[in-house]
Motif scaffolding. Structure first.
Motif: not given
Length: 222
Positions: A18-19, A21-22, A42, A45, A49, A59, A108, A149
């Motif tokens: 997820l980080s 994806q951010a 951020r 995420a 996470e 995300l 999410v 993504q």
């Protein structure tokens, strides 16, 4: 009824963290479209996470903040940008139907599946089957986020519909068009220059298409 024999399916790799994806959304400027700061995305995420227990997810920005018309041009395939078909100028009026999104700018989506086994089903046939499996169809913006993504989620002859988004007419009935994401052949009004580009279009509710599955998820959380 359609043939229920499972179709061959490509096993997709896990989504990025997820980080990561951010950072991808920030790189594309989606946070600015959504009226969010890079730090807000951020921070969300990182917290999300920590709460996934290793399950990951997609995300997504709520469509009220980042509509499909703004996201589709960010898609890329073979160096070509994504686009919305010309006869869908009302794309952003296709809103979540029969499902509720988290009341938050970011959330999410978990347990995403492309629904290859439902290729050549109609939306009318697929929706009750998904419901029986305790799954909900993706809305259009979630599908676009997925391809942003993970571009390999969109393959020739293995693309998908996002029937969680429907257009409600003024009289309360639902428009027969249902949104989908696939790859342009560069024919007709698409234009030859758009061959192989990612395409947001629509299909009829009762029609079947051999190259379109039905993307769905097991859950969403804000």
């Amino acid at each position: 009824m359609p043939d229920t024999t499972p179709a061959p399916s490509t096993v997709l790799p896990a989504l990025p963290a997820l980080s990561a994806q951010a950072e991808r959304l920030i790189e594309l400027g989606v946070h600015e479209t959504a009226g969010l700061s890079a730090d807000e995305i951020r921070t969300f995420a990182v917290k999300a996470e920590a709460g996934t227990e290793g399950q990951g997810g997609l995300l997504a920005v709520h469509p009220d903040r980042a509509p499909a018309s703004a996201l589709a041009p960010l898609l890329r395939r073979d160096g070509k940008p994504g686009f919305v078909v010309v006869d869908m100028p009302d794309v952003d009026d296709f809103t979540p139907c029969a499902l509720e999104l988290p009341d938050a700018p970011l959330y999410v989506v978990t347990g995403i599946d492309r629904g290859d086994h439902m290729a050549n089903w109609s939306p009318d046939e697929a929706l009750p089957a998904l419901t029986k499996e305790d799954r909900t169809p993706l809305v259009l913006t979630e599908g676009v986020h997925w391809v942003l993504q993970q571009p390999e989620a969109l393959e020739r002859n293995l693309c998908f519909m996002t029937i969680g988004s429907r257009l409600r007419k003024p009289n309360g009935t639902l428009d027969a068009r249902t949104p989908a994401i696939w790859i342009s052949n560069g024919t007709g009004r698409d234009g030859r220059e758009r061959r192989n580009a990612p395409k947001v279009g629509w299909c009829w509710w009762n029609n079947r298409h051999t190259w379109l599955g039905f993307a769905s998820a097991t859950g969403r959380r804000g």
